[in-house]
Design a protein around this motif. Structure first.
Motif, PDB file in Angstrom:
ATOM      1  N   GLU A  28     -66.567   9.828 -16.000  1.00 25.09           N
ATOM      2  CA  GLU A  28     -65.632  10.133 -16.611  1.00 25.09           C
ATOM      3  C   GLU A  28     -65.300  11.599 -16.945  1.00 25.09           C
ATOM      4  O   GLU A  28     -64.049  11.945 -17.023  1.00 25.09           O
ATOM      5  CB  GLU A  28     -65.658   9.475 -17.986  1.00 25.09           C
ATOM      6  CG  GLU A  28     -64.396   9.447 -19.138  1.00 25.09           C
ATOM      7  CD  GLU A  28     -64.897   9.145 -20.360  1.00 25.09           C
ATOM      8  OE1 GLU A  28     -63.849   9.321 -21.266  1.00 25.09           O
ATOM      9  OE2 GLU A  28     -65.964   8.354 -20.409  1.00 25.09           O
ATOM     10  N   TYR A  29     -66.328  12.236 -16.925  1.00 25.93           N
ATOM     11  CA  TYR A  29     -65.897  13.816 -17.001  1.00 25.93           C
ATOM     12  C   TYR A  29     -66.277  14.568 -15.948  1.00 25.93           C
ATOM     13  O   TYR A  29     -66.124  15.955 -15.966  1.00 25.93           O
ATOM     14  CB  TYR A  29     -67.181  14.084 -18.111  1.00 25.93           C
ATOM     15  CG  TYR A  29     -66.887  13.439 -19.442  1.00 25.93           C
ATOM     16  CD1 TYR A  29     -66.060  13.891 -20.315  1.00 25.93           C
ATOM     17  CD2 TYR A  29     -67.702  12.362 -19.674  1.00 25.93           C
ATOM     18  CE1 TYR A  29     -65.810  13.236 -21.700  1.00 25.93           C
ATOM     19  CE2 TYR A  29     -67.754  11.596 -21.040  1.00 25.93           C
ATOM     20  CZ  TYR A  29     -66.480  12.132 -21.887  1.00 25.93           C
ATOM     21  OH  TYR A  29     -66.266  11.560 -23.114  1.00 25.93           O
ATOM     22  N   ASN A  63     -61.608  18.092 -11.634  1.00 29.38           N
ATOM     23  CA  ASN A  63     -62.224  18.998 -12.448  1.00 29.38           C
ATOM     24  C   ASN A  63     -63.380  19.568 -11.548  1.00 29.38           C
ATOM     25  O   ASN A  63     -63.958  20.489 -11.860  1.00 29.38           O
ATOM     26  CB  ASN A  63     -62.578  18.857 -13.608  1.00 29.38           C
ATOM     27  CG  ASN A  63     -63.687  17.749 -13.860  1.00 29.38           C
ATOM     28  OD1 ASN A  63     -63.863  17.404 -12.923  1.00 29.38           O
ATOM     29  ND2 ASN A  63     -63.793  17.498 -15.091  1.00 29.38           N
ATOM     30  N   GLU A 112     -70.975  18.050 -18.116  1.00 26.47           N
ATOM     31  CA  GLU A 112     -70.387  16.934 -18.800  1.00 26.47           C
ATOM     32  C   GLU A 112     -70.424  17.200 -20.334  1.00 26.47           C
ATOM     33  O   GLU A 112     -69.387  16.718 -21.209  1.00 26.47           O
ATOM     34  CB  GLU A 112     -71.090  15.757 -18.463  1.00 26.47           C
ATOM     35  CG  GLU A 112     -70.770  15.173 -16.915  1.00 26.47           C
ATOM     36  CD  GLU A 112     -71.581  14.096 -16.218  1.00 26.47           C
ATOM     37  OE1 GLU A 112     -72.702  13.794 -17.016  1.00 26.47           O
ATOM     38  OE2 GLU A 112     -70.865  13.180 -15.818  1.00 26.47           O
ATOM     39  N   GLU A 126     -67.430  19.380 -21.116  1.00 29.54           N
ATOM     40  CA  GLU A 126     -66.259  18.533 -20.939  1.00 29.54           C
ATOM     41  C   GLU A 126     -65.982  17.702 -21.982  1.00 29.54           C
ATOM     42  O   GLU A 126     -64.960  17.511 -22.453  1.00 29.54           O
ATOM     43  CB  GLU A 126     -66.360  17.739 -19.533  1.00 29.54           C
ATOM     44  CG  GLU A 126     -65.921  18.496 -18.307  1.00 29.54           C
ATOM     45  CD  GLU A 126     -64.453  18.984 -18.330  1.00 29.54           C
ATOM     46  OE1 GLU A 126     -63.653  18.093 -18.372  1.00 29.54           O
ATOM     47  OE2 GLU A 126     -64.464  20.061 -18.439  1.00 29.54           O
ATOM     48  N   ARG A 127     -67.006  16.914 -22.640  1.00 28.14           N
ATOM     49  CA  ARG A 127     -66.808  15.974 -23.739  1.00 28.14           C
ATOM     50  C   ARG A 127     -66.832  16.511 -24.836  1.00 28.14           C
ATOM     51  O   ARG A 127     -66.676  15.977 -26.079  1.00 28.14           O
ATOM     52  CB  ARG A 127     -67.826  14.818 -23.665  1.00 28.14           C
ATOM     53  CG  ARG A 127     -69.335  15.314 -24.085  1.00 28.14           C
ATOM     54  CD  ARG A 127     -70.269  14.167 -24.286  1.00 28.14           C
ATOM     55  NE  ARG A 127     -70.500  13.417 -23.264  1.00 28.14           N
ATOM     56  CZ  ARG A 127     -71.413  13.477 -22.049  1.00 28.14           C
ATOM     57  NH1 ARG A 127     -72.375  14.403 -22.373  1.00 28.14           N
ATOM     58  NH2 ARG A 127     -71.424  12.746 -21.006  1.00 28.14           N
ATOM     59  N   ASP A 164     -61.215  17.524 -26.879  1.00 27.72           N
ATOM     60  CA  ASP A 164     -60.072  17.354 -26.099  1.00 27.72           C
ATOM     61  C   ASP A 164     -59.286  18.520 -25.825  1.00 27.72           C
ATOM     62  O   ASP A 164     -58.386  18.478 -25.048  1.00 27.72           O
ATOM     63  CB  ASP A 164     -59.267  16.182 -26.931  1.00 27.72           C
ATOM     64  CG  ASP A 164     -59.939  14.992 -26.993  1.00 27.72           C
ATOM     65  OD1 ASP A 164     -61.079  14.693 -26.038  1.00 27.72           O
ATOM     66  OD2 ASP A 164     -59.826  14.216 -27.922  1.00 27.72           O
ATOM     67  N   LYS A 171     -61.596  24.863 -22.545  1.00 26.53           N
ATOM     68  CA  LYS A 171     -63.019  24.591 -22.564  1.00 26.53           C
ATOM     69  C   LYS A 171     -63.704  25.507 -21.554  1.00 26.53           C
ATOM     70  O   LYS A 171     -64.781  25.931 -21.833  1.00 26.53           O
ATOM     71  CB  LYS A 171     -63.354  23.267 -21.944  1.00 26.53           C
ATOM     72  CG  LYS A 171     -63.012  21.875 -22.980  1.00 26.53           C
ATOM     73  CD  LYS A 171     -63.388  20.555 -22.459  1.00 26.53           C
ATOM     74  CE  LYS A 171     -62.500  19.445 -22.787  1.00 26.53           C
ATOM     75  NZ  LYS A 171     -61.463  19.314 -22.351  1.00 26.53           N
TER      76      LYS A 171
END
Length: 362
Positions: free
Chosen positions: A274-275, A280, A339, A342-343, A346, A350
């Motif tokens: 997901e990340y 990316n 990750e 990234e998490r 939002d 970042k």
């Protein structure tokens, strides 16, 4: 998920030899693990991959390294037979497809064909092509020979392509190779030796192709079975080994003034998450490259120039020691760190990273 092998972090060179039956050529003689005595090990989590016994071929007597390689190809029939056993060809009656890079004298080609494999010989030197073609009618396997330099396949500038530089999207369909989905088994294996003059360029290109699912990886999770210098194995290959599965132990052979490691790397079915996605991936690459630019630096120093977030806070969230150095972190740690950032929010801001600038620099 992991085969009989181990993740080998940078600066743990002696651990490359650990494991029963792993063969290693050191300049003028072969050494077994039992000859090396006890090897000190740093304390690591039990969740990290462990060294497992390898029940494959062994070299137990001193063996001269001269005559093993010639012009980027395998010259020793004994080494060729050993590689065939490591590749585990002919199992379950399955006819494997093998792309061999620069077969030259065809020593490894003959060994591969004897197993009944379908061999696609990619030869960059025209003068060797007639000899390689002559091997096709003498052995069990199926042989196709192409004037092609694998390490120059799919260049950025497609307008100037001519043999031995070729495009995979034109070559592979002509060879009867069809695209597999990422969830299917390995479509074919590529066997060869990375060019020793500039290993970094083709190595990073192949890793880039993995994350973009382009070039040879447009056809599925292709397995690379390559000889590579020990120094480069310990750098980007080790850094991305958390995402790339190594199925057999490294075999080390001395070539001129450096040791070569034989590695098998296969993209995992769970490569993307997901990340971490093909969208990316370039930021992830930028992070890894920057970290390996200064391998002795602390991660906190790198994170200051990579993200606007507080490095100590990020490392605490990732459960990574704040005094950790780049060279001390296990490969899968880079993905975990990426990750975590990234998490963390939002917010699109970042990373301190400019895609346009990175393209210009590269």
């Amino acid at each position: 998920m992991w085969g009989p092998a181990a993740v080998l972090p940078p600066r743990r060179t002696p651990s490359v030899l650990a494991g029963v039956g792993r063969f290693c050529f050191w300049r003028s003689a072969a050494a077994m693990r039992k000859d090396l005595g006890a090897i000190p090990r740093r304390g690591r989590s039990d969740s990290c991959p462990k060294l497992l016994p390898y029940e494959g071929p062994r070299e137990s007597t001193p063996t001269s390294t001269y005559g093993l390689f010639s012009k980027g190809s395998v010259l020793s029939p004994t080494l060729a037979a050993t590689l065939v056993q490591i590749l585990q060809l002919g199992e379950n009656g399955h006819r494997h497809i093998i792309m061999e890079c620069n077969p030259r004298h065809g020593i490894l080609t003959k060994a591969l064909l004897k197993t009944g494999a379908s061999v696609i010989a990619l030869e960059s030197d025209k003068s060797f092509i007639p000899h390689v073609k002559s091997l096709g009618g003498k052995l069990n396997g199926k042989l196709q020979v192409v004037h092609c330099d694998f390490f120059k396949m799919d260049p950025d500038n497609h307008n100037t392509v001519r043999p031995p530089v070729v495009l995979s999207q034109e070559l592979f369909p002509s060879l009867g190779i069809k695209a597999n989905s990422w969830s299917e088994d390995i479509p074919f294996k590529v066997v060869g030796i990375f060019p020793q003059k500039n290993e970094m360029k083709p190595l990073w290109k192949l890793l880039h192709d993995v994350y973009t699912c382009s070039s040879i990886y447009r056809y599925g999770r292709v397995q690379l079975c390559m000889f590579i210098s020990e120094s480069q194995y310990e750098a980007p290959v080790a850094a991305l080994d958390g995402h790339i599965k190594k199925r057999q132990p490294a075999a080390k052979c001395s070539s001129k003034h450096q040791n070569l490691c034989f590695i098998q790397i296969t993209p995992r079915k769970t490569l993307f998450t997901e990340y971490l996605t093909p969208i990316n991936y370039d930021i992830f690459f930028h992070m890894v490259k920057q970290c390996f630019g200064r391998r002795s630096a602390f991660l906190t120093h790198h994170l200051h120039s990579l993200t606007p977030y507080d490095p100590v806070t990020i490392l605490n969230k990732a459960k990574i020691e704040t005094n950790m150095k780049t060279c001390d972190m296990y490969p899968q740690g880079y993905k975990h760190l990426f990750e975590t950032i990234e998490r963390s929010s939002d917010n699109d801001s970042k990373w301190l990273y400019d895609r346009l600038l990175e393209d210009i620099v590269c």
